[in-house]
Motif scaffolding. Structure first.
Motif, PDB file in Angstrom:
ATOM      1  N   VAL A  26      93.935  72.202  17.415  1.00  8.83           N
ATOM      2  CA  VAL A  26      92.841  71.177  17.888  1.00  8.83           C
ATOM      3  C   VAL A  26      91.519  71.344  17.242  1.00  8.83           C
ATOM      4  CG1 VAL A  26      91.686  70.199  19.940  1.00  8.83           C
ATOM      5  CG2 VAL A  26      93.864  71.020  20.079  1.00  8.83           C
ATOM      6  N   ALA A  27      91.102  70.511  16.572  1.00  8.94           N
ATOM      7  CA  ALA A  27      89.925  70.682  15.359  1.00  8.94           C
ATOM      8  C   ALA A  27      88.775  70.357  16.227  1.00  8.94           C
ATOM      9  CB  ALA A  27      90.073  69.906  14.190  1.00  8.94           C
ATOM     10  N   ARG A  28      88.950  69.171  17.066  1.00  8.55           N
ATOM     11  CA  ARG A  28      87.733  68.684  17.776  1.00  8.55           C
ATOM     12  C   ARG A  28      88.311  68.311  19.137  1.00  8.55           C
ATOM     13  NH1 ARG A  28      84.694  70.454  14.261  1.00  8.55           N
ATOM     14  NH2 ARG A  28      83.480  69.248  13.038  1.00  8.55           N
ATOM     15  N   LEU A  29      87.483  68.476  20.159  1.00  8.49           N
ATOM     16  CA  LEU A  29      87.879  68.022  21.651  1.00  8.49           C
ATOM     17  C   LEU A  29      86.565  67.627  22.395  1.00  8.49           C
ATOM     18  CD1 LEU A  29      90.297  68.204  23.792  1.00  8.49           C
ATOM     19  CD2 LEU A  29      89.310  70.292  24.397  1.00  8.49           C
ATOM     20  N   TYR A  30      86.730  66.585  22.765  1.00 13.58           N
ATOM     21  CA  TYR A  30      85.609  66.039  23.638  1.00 13.58           C
ATOM     22  C   TYR A  30      86.153  65.155  24.528  1.00 13.58           C
ATOM     23  CZ  TYR A  30      85.964  62.585  19.991  1.00 13.58           C
ATOM     24  OH  TYR A  30      86.433  61.660  18.938  1.00 13.58           O
ATOM     25  N   LYS A  31      85.065  64.951  25.752  1.00 11.59           N
ATOM     26  CA  LYS A  31      85.489  64.177  27.041  1.00 11.59           C
ATOM     27  C   LYS A  31      84.715  63.029  26.785  1.00 11.59           C
ATOM     28  CE  LYS A  31      87.086  67.757  29.890  1.00 11.59           C
ATOM     29  NZ  LYS A  31      86.742  68.513  31.169  1.00 11.59           N
ATOM     30  N   MET A  32      85.172  61.681  26.922  1.00 14.26           N
ATOM     31  CA  MET A  32      84.332  60.431  27.135  1.00 14.26           C
ATOM     32  C   MET A  32      84.004  60.415  28.630  1.00 14.26           C
ATOM     33  SD  MET A  32      83.946  59.543  23.885  1.00 14.26           S
ATOM     34  CE  MET A  32      83.378  58.075  24.315  1.00 14.26           C
ATOM     35  N   PRO A  33      82.562  60.334  28.835  1.00 13.13           N
ATOM     36  CA  PRO A  33      82.136  59.980  30.233  1.00 13.13           C
ATOM     37  C   PRO A  33      82.518  58.665  30.796  1.00 13.13           C
ATOM     38  CG  PRO A  33      80.542  59.866  28.768  1.00 13.13           C
ATOM     39  CD  PRO A  33      81.543  60.137  27.835  1.00 13.13           C
ATOM     40  N   ASN A  34      82.675  58.811  32.019  1.00 13.58           N
ATOM     41  CA  ASN A  34      83.007  57.283  33.010  1.00 13.58           C
ATOM     42  C   ASN A  34      81.915  56.265  32.422  1.00 13.58           C
ATOM     43  OD1 ASN A  34      83.392  55.411  34.593  1.00 13.58           O
ATOM     44  ND2 ASN A  34      84.179  56.734  36.366  1.00 13.58           N
ATOM     45  N   GLN A  35      82.164  55.085  32.161  1.00 13.77           N
ATOM     46  CA  GLN A  35      81.309  54.194  31.905  1.00 13.77           C
ATOM     47  C   GLN A  35      80.302  53.808  33.134  1.00 13.77           C
ATOM     48  OE1 GLN A  35      83.574  51.294  30.349  1.00 13.77           O
ATOM     49  NE2 GLN A  35      84.459  50.634  32.439  1.00 13.77           N
ATOM     50  N   PHE A  36      80.784  54.218  34.160  1.00 16.08           N
ATOM     51  CA  PHE A  36      80.318  53.677  35.475  1.00 16.08           C
ATOM     52  C   PHE A  36      79.244  54.979  36.104  1.00 16.08           C
ATOM     53  CE2 PHE A  36      83.903  51.140  35.363  1.00 16.08           C
ATOM     54  CZ  PHE A  36      83.284  49.894  35.187  1.00 16.08           C
ATOM     55  N   GLY A  37      79.142  55.972  35.437  1.00 12.83           N
ATOM     56  CA  GLY A  37      78.251  57.258  35.580  1.00 12.83           C
ATOM     57  C   GLY A  37      78.830  58.160  36.366  1.00 12.83           C
ATOM     58  N   ASP A  74      83.399  61.995  36.623  1.00 15.56           N
ATOM     59  CA  ASP A  74      84.843  62.094  35.995  1.00 15.56           C
ATOM     60  C   ASP A  74      84.683  61.507  34.558  1.00 15.56           C
ATOM     61  OD1 ASP A  74      85.939  62.528  38.618  1.00 15.56           O
ATOM     62  OD2 ASP A  74      86.419  60.615  39.056  1.00 15.56           O
ATOM     63  N   SER A  75      85.869  61.891  33.783  1.00 14.04           N
ATOM     64  CA  SER A  75      85.882  61.677  32.260  1.00 14.04           C
ATOM     65  C   SER A  75      86.869  60.463  32.259  1.00 14.04           C
ATOM     66  CB  SER A  75      86.632  62.837  31.438  1.00 14.04           C
ATOM     67  OG  SER A  75      85.861  63.831  31.472  1.00 14.04           O
ATOM     68  N   TYR A  76      86.595  59.838  31.395  1.00 12.71           N
ATOM     69  CA  TYR A  76      87.278  58.332  31.258  1.00 12.71           C
ATOM     70  C   TYR A  76      88.402  58.618  30.271  1.00 12.71           C
ATOM     71  CZ  TYR A  76      88.316  53.408  30.598  1.00 12.71           C
ATOM     72  OH  TYR A  76      89.017  52.318  30.566  1.00 12.71           O
ATOM     73  N   THR A  77      88.428  59.281  29.001  1.00 13.18           N
ATOM     74  CA  THR A  77      89.522  59.789  28.549  1.00 13.18           C
ATOM     75  C   THR A  77      89.121  61.037  27.570  1.00 13.18           C
ATOM     76  OG1 THR A  77      88.560  58.558  26.322  1.00 13.18           O
ATOM     77  CG2 THR A  77      90.226  57.595  27.578  1.00 13.18           C
TER      78      THR A  77
END
Length: 84
Positions: free
Chosen positions: A33-44, A47-50
């Motif tokens: 894994v070269a990079r790992l990041y969580k995309m935040p929930n679009q509704f604030g 929870d992570s969205y992806t």
């Protein structure tokens, strides 16, 4: 960086990221894994969205992958268990 090694194919062959094409349905990759990041929930929410990852093989070739919303909790637990 910790690496999770799964079972290698029965014949011991490993595919390279550069060889990925739609002509084959199963791949046996050895990557880190070269990079790992969580995309935040679009509704604030908290929870992570992806979960997004950049995976790299030993030749330095990279591929992007996403863990969908339904699997984020399971994958987050796996990440914590293996020290990422």
């Amino acid at each position: 960086m910790a690496a999770i090694m799964g079972p290698v194919a029965m014949n011991g062959s490993v595919d390279c990221v550069a060889d990925i094409s739609p002509s084959k349905l199963e791949w046996n990759l050895v990557v880190v894994v070269a990079r790992l990041y969580k995309m935040p929930n679009q509704f604030g929410g908290k929870d992570s969205y992806t979960i997004e990852m950049i995976l790299q093989d030993e030749a330095g070739d990279r591929v992007h992958c996403s863990i969908p919303k339904g699997d984020v909790d399971v994958f987050s637990t796996l990440i914590k268990e293996h020290g990422f």
